[in-house]
Design a protein around this motif. Structure first.
Motif, PDB file in Angstrom:
ATOM      1  N   TYR A   1      -1.515  -4.871  -1.108  1.00  0.00           N
ATOM      2  CA  TYR A   1      -0.741  -5.644  -0.136  1.00  0.00           C
ATOM      3  C   TYR A   1       0.705  -5.843  -0.593  1.00  0.00           C
ATOM      4  O   TYR A   1       1.609  -5.972   0.232  1.00  0.00           O
ATOM      5  CB  TYR A   1      -1.429  -6.995   0.128  1.00  0.00           C
ATOM      6  CG  TYR A   1      -0.980  -7.672   1.405  1.00  0.00           C
ATOM      7  CD1 TYR A   1      -1.581  -7.371   2.623  1.00  0.00           C
ATOM      8  CD2 TYR A   1       0.052  -8.607   1.393  1.00  0.00           C
ATOM      9  CE1 TYR A   1      -1.166  -7.986   3.799  1.00  0.00           C
ATOM     10  CE2 TYR A   1       0.468  -9.223   2.559  1.00  0.00           C
ATOM     11  CZ  TYR A   1      -0.141  -8.911   3.761  1.00  0.00           C
ATOM     12  OH  TYR A   1       0.263  -9.520   4.917  1.00  0.00           O
TER      13      TYR A   1
ATOM     14  N   PRO B   1       2.671 -12.619   7.601  1.00  0.00           N
ATOM     15  CA  PRO B   1       3.015 -13.810   6.808  1.00  0.00           C
ATOM     16  C   PRO B   1       4.470 -14.234   6.951  1.00  0.00           C
ATOM     17  O   PRO B   1       4.775 -15.421   6.790  1.00  0.00           O
ATOM     18  CB  PRO B   1       2.700 -13.390   5.362  1.00  0.00           C
ATOM     19  CG  PRO B   1       2.488 -11.927   5.392  1.00  0.00           C
ATOM     20  CD  PRO B   1       2.059 -11.575   6.778  1.00  0.00           C
TER      21      PRO B   1
ATOM     22  N   THR C   1       2.748 -10.689  -3.311  1.00  0.00           N
ATOM     23  CA  THR C   1       1.645 -11.273  -2.531  1.00  0.00           C
ATOM     24  C   THR C   1       1.160 -12.572  -3.162  1.00  0.00           C
ATOM     25  O   THR C   1       0.820 -13.524  -2.456  1.00  0.00           O
ATOM     26  CB  THR C   1       0.477 -10.265  -2.440  1.00  0.00           C
ATOM     27  OG1 THR C   1       0.986  -9.023  -1.955  1.00  0.00           O
ATOM     28  CG2 THR C   1      -0.607 -10.777  -1.519  1.00  0.00           C
TER      29      THR C   1
ATOM     30  N   PHE D   1      -2.983 -13.284   7.880  1.00  0.00           N
ATOM     31  CA  PHE D   1      -2.649 -12.787   6.535  1.00  0.00           C
ATOM     32  C   PHE D   1      -3.913 -12.555   5.720  1.00  0.00           C
ATOM     33  O   PHE D   1      -4.097 -11.511   5.102  1.00  0.00           O
ATOM     34  CB  PHE D   1      -1.723 -13.784   5.831  1.00  0.00           C
ATOM     35  CG  PHE D   1      -1.636 -13.597   4.347  1.00  0.00           C
ATOM     36  CD1 PHE D   1      -1.008 -12.472   3.805  1.00  0.00           C
ATOM     37  CD2 PHE D   1      -2.180 -14.534   3.472  1.00  0.00           C
ATOM     38  CE1 PHE D   1      -0.923 -12.289   2.432  1.00  0.00           C
ATOM     39  CE2 PHE D   1      -2.104 -14.360   2.094  1.00  0.00           C
ATOM     40  CZ  PHE D   1      -1.486 -13.242   1.571  1.00  0.00           C
TER      41      PHE D   1
ATOM     42  N   ARG E   1      -5.098  -8.779   4.614  1.00  0.00           N
ATOM     43  CA  ARG E   1      -5.134  -8.517   3.166  1.00  0.00           C
ATOM     44  C   ARG E   1      -6.539  -8.058   2.761  1.00  0.00           C
ATOM     45  O   ARG E   1      -6.696  -7.119   1.974  1.00  0.00           O
ATOM     46  CB  ARG E   1      -4.737  -9.792   2.414  1.00  0.00           C
ATOM     47  CG  ARG E   1      -4.757  -9.647   0.906  1.00  0.00           C
ATOM     48  CD  ARG E   1      -4.122 -10.873   0.254  1.00  0.00           C
ATOM     49  NE  ARG E   1      -4.251 -10.857  -1.185  1.00  0.00           N
ATOM     50  CZ  ARG E   1      -4.867 -11.812  -1.897  1.00  0.00           C
ATOM     51  NH1 ARG E   1      -5.419 -12.858  -1.287  1.00  0.00           N
ATOM     52  NH2 ARG E   1      -4.908 -11.730  -3.204  1.00  0.00           N
TER      53      ARG E   1
ATOM     54  N   LEU F   1       3.784  -5.771   2.019  1.00  0.00           N
ATOM     55  CA  LEU F   1       4.638  -6.945   2.211  1.00  0.00           C
ATOM     56  C   LEU F   1       6.085  -6.618   1.852  1.00  0.00           C
ATOM     57  O   LEU F   1       7.024  -7.108   2.493  1.00  0.00           O
ATOM     58  CB  LEU F   1       4.111  -8.093   1.332  1.00  0.00           C
ATOM     59  CG  LEU F   1       4.893  -9.418   1.374  1.00  0.00           C
ATOM     60  CD1 LEU F   1       4.837 -10.025   2.765  1.00  0.00           C
ATOM     61  CD2 LEU F   1       4.333 -10.396   0.328  1.00  0.00           C
TER      62      LEU F   1
END
Lengths: 501, 501
Positions: B154, B417, B167, B363, B367, B158
């Motif tokens: 992730y 997020p 993360t 989120f 994830r 991100l």
């Protein structure tokens, strides 16, 4: 491994996308872009156009073109593919002939020229513009020499806007035109002018817009693949056959301005919407020439839009739209008012009859400039002389004379004659159409426009750039370019409007 | 011979122009483009984006970048130039790491995924979407592996939207948030909800638009370098610091929808308009991250736009604009109504308090998907479980549950997020601003917004992408990302609205 012509077409498609993207950015610039963005937008447009040019003039495109030509010669191509290869070869050779430093010099001189022209026109100061025009004429002569020509420099310039038409054809046609049109304009000027007071008044813009859009929808303009917006100078632009946009301007105090501009631009738009879909993302997916394009806009604006049958159908609706102004005005008085003709100073405000004289004058002067038969410093006097000879009036200022048009200020020499060519062709096209559609006037008077559009789609629109303008005109009308059809139409029309003529 | 960093910058500028052109075409697509043009536009956009990518990942850019880095190391660059080189290096390495067949596979899966998602949502049929989401998750995992990461997949995803934030920071912050927010939402749900009937009624769109535009002009949004139009989904886009455009949508029956959307988008627009002009035509001329961007939009929408001082100033004008609906409604009743909070199913309609729980849930689920801890087939059940845990409600359908958002359908995993991060940061920024502007509430109540904009310009806007979001936040607020500021603000605000809390 795609066939050679397909390989060429695949390589050209992204270049067409770049040109379409530039067209979107230009459209946005003239319609919705905030003022503060001008500099950034100029940069973005320059990048897109430079990239499109650079990708086109590569040796790689040249090699693909060579292979495609071989395939055409060996009979391995469809007719459309053969047309594509022929047109791309011409565009490619032309683009390669221009040295990039000349292109750059022209672009910069054009940018400075436009700025100087705006100031010169605002201040009625030809001397401020003169050195810029001298530079532009000089660079244009260099351009013509670089491109090459058969008989005279102007051939190379005209060819950019009206491919396949020699200057001599324009000279001959304009000679015929001048001989008969100058006396006609004189004769009309002696008649009492129709009253057009009813065209001045309060015409709310939203109502003008709705009325115009209803009419062009009847014409067949497809708003699902287009739209109309407001801009300072009306224009039509195409990003694809499925996205052809019109712009216009409205005068809330004078009805004909926005109304006929809408019909005019719709003529351009119907042409672009009618290009065959299989030409998409090729250099063929646009009008054959500026002259043919103008023939379509003049056809819808004048041949249809200023005709009596048209207003037989629409005048009651127009009266309902603007009851205060038109309730008590008879159809014939309205019809005579919108066709009022008289010599005037400004080309873009000229009526149907006198307009071509404005164009002829510009053609003769710009041809003399590039032939070096006329010096820039002598241009204002030459302009005023000719205005007197052709229209019997003399400009009160250079701002309303030689400085009135933007074209020369950005180096567009060879462009002006296409305005008149389009008008002449619109009458030739109308005559050919009437042979196939003997009930045309009755159909127009009934608001039936599908036969007109079908005819134009079949004989003009669908070809895009597959045929050069002279060939397209010959095929559609059985005639080459001539002035008689339009002169005949004007005599008939104005003979009815002015009984004393 | 330009200095090395200038040479790099010169090479990047036309790529930025291509991206700006693509942004213009996307804006047009969502605002004015006729429906029939969808296919041609998709092609044009694909060409522009492909060209921008291809020109960027060349060895030539790599060589220019190497030389520019050497110049920076040898102290031959300004701070701005050093930031440019650092950010371009990261973008370049990232772009080069992605195999073009993976980029192409993702793009095609995204296109199919969006179509399938639309159908699945319309028919409340998750199974129709599931195989597409499985493919997208699989390709996203490949993408994360190709990009590489420090701790978990992730991180790589991100990083595309929130560069520099691991993360683990999101996990820790959201853990704090969950712990305190779930009980707060529960407590609010037990209170009697304020009456918001006055927000439903007849609110003519043109009046809503004029009111909103007057407010954001007061905020400092510059309409000479921007404009506001209507689109199905509100967004803000920038083609240059001089051309930053907002879109919104209005509901003629429900006032808050268009009003707060306008204030929200103006927050984005003020950010883009405030980027330092010397970053123009570089990859630095945009927001630092989606989170920072959202902090600006949430700041103007919520911290200012849903505050009592703001409505102290604007409520009389709003009453004058919509007298029938608001004449007899007291300021406090209006203020409570626009801040009504209650658990609901749809993220984009959620109120200020509950919104972050919607984001947290997404989120956690996305994830788990890329960590392969959750299978796509188990996603609807997991969604519904978490809705119950966090908000105490269960979707009546997958259409109003797991299928409600578009993001996953085009492979945007790692994006969600940033919505909550922005909200949390907006409160941290507000606290820092209040230290410098102790009279902030009084200024807002007086309609004085220049101090606010000056502060944001100085501490946030002008940097563009020069600083990564974590560094920018630390420099502006003295804090790293945390949930306490926002939780504190919510407790204070809702404690006053719900006296029983």
């Amino acid at each position: 491994m795609p066939a050679p012509v397909d390989a060429l077409r695949d390589a050209l498609a992204p270049i067409e996308d770049l040109k379409s993207a530039a067209a979107v950015l230009s459209w946005d610039q003239e319609t919705f872009m905030p003022d503060g963005a001008a500099e950034a937008r100029a940069q973005q447009l320059s990048t897109l156009k430079t990239m499109a040019h650079e990708r086109f003039v590569t040796d790689e495109i040249g090699a693909l073109l060579d292979k495609a030509e071989t395939a055409v010669e060996q009979g391995e191509a469809t007719d459309m593919q053969a047309d594509l290869v022929r047109v791309v070869r011409r565009d490619y050779d032309r683009a390669r002939k221009l040295p990039s430093d000349l292109v750059s010099a022209l672009s910069q001189a054009a940018s400075r020229g436009q700025t100087a022209w705006k100031q010169a026109r605002a201040n009625d100061d030809f001397d401020h513009f003169a050195p810029h025009l001298e530079e532009l004429v000089d660079l244009t002569i260099q351009k013509a020499e670089a491109l090459g020509y058969e008989n005279e420099r102007y051939d190379a310039l005209l060819d950019e806007y009206e491919p396949g038409l020699p200057t001599s054809a324009v000279v001959d046609t304009f000679a015929d035109l001048r001989e008969q049109l100058v006396p006609l304009v004189d004769a009309i000027a002696e008649q009492p002018a129709p009253d057009d007071a009813m065209l001045h008044g309060a015409f709310p813009v939203d109502k003008q817009k709705a009325f115009g859009e209803a009419v062009i929808t009847d014409f067949g303009y497809d708003f699902d693949c287009g739209r109309q917006d407001i801009s300072a100078h009306p224009f039509t632009t195409s990003f694809d056959v499925t996205d052809v946009r019109l712009t216009t301007r409205f005068d809330a105090q004078f009805l004909p301005s926005g109304l006929f501009s809408t019909l005019h631009e719709a003529g351009h738009g119907l042409y672009e919407q009618g290009v065959a879909p299989d030409l998409a993302r090729t250099p063929l997916a646009e009008g054959a020439s500026l002259g043919i394009h103008e023939s379509q806009s003049r056809f819808y604006e004048n041949v249809i839009g200023r005709s009596r049958p048209f207003w037989q159908h629409y005048y009651p609706a127009l009266q309902d739209t603007f009851p205060d102004a038109l309730r008590n005005v008879a159809l014939d008085d309205f019809y005579r008012a919108i066709n009022r003709s008289e010599p005037s100073l400004i080309r873009v405000e000229a009526d149907e009859v006198t307009y071509n004289l404005h164009v002829m004058l510009r053609f003769e002067l710009e041809r003399a400039l590039v032939q070096e038969d006329l010096a820039v410093q002598d241009l204002p006097a030459a302009w005023n002389d000719r205005m007197d000879t052709y229209l019997g009036i003399t400009p009160d200022s250079d701002a309303n004379g030689v400085l009135q048009d933007v074209h020369w200020s950005f180096g567009a020499i060879g462009y002006f004659p296409t305005y008149a060519l389009g008008t002449l062709m619109s009458a030739q096209i109308a005559n050919a159409m009437r042979k196939d559609l003997p009930d045309l006037d009755a159909q127009i008077a009934a608001g039936e426009f599908a036969p007109v559009l079908d005819w134009l789609r079949t004989h003009i629109h669908r070809y895009g750039r597959r045929l050069d303008a002279p060939d397209l005109l010959e095929q559609a009308t059985g005639q080459s370019l001539q002035a008689d059809a339009w002169l005949g139409a004007m005599r008939t029309k104005y003979g009815a409007i002015y009984p004393g003529l």
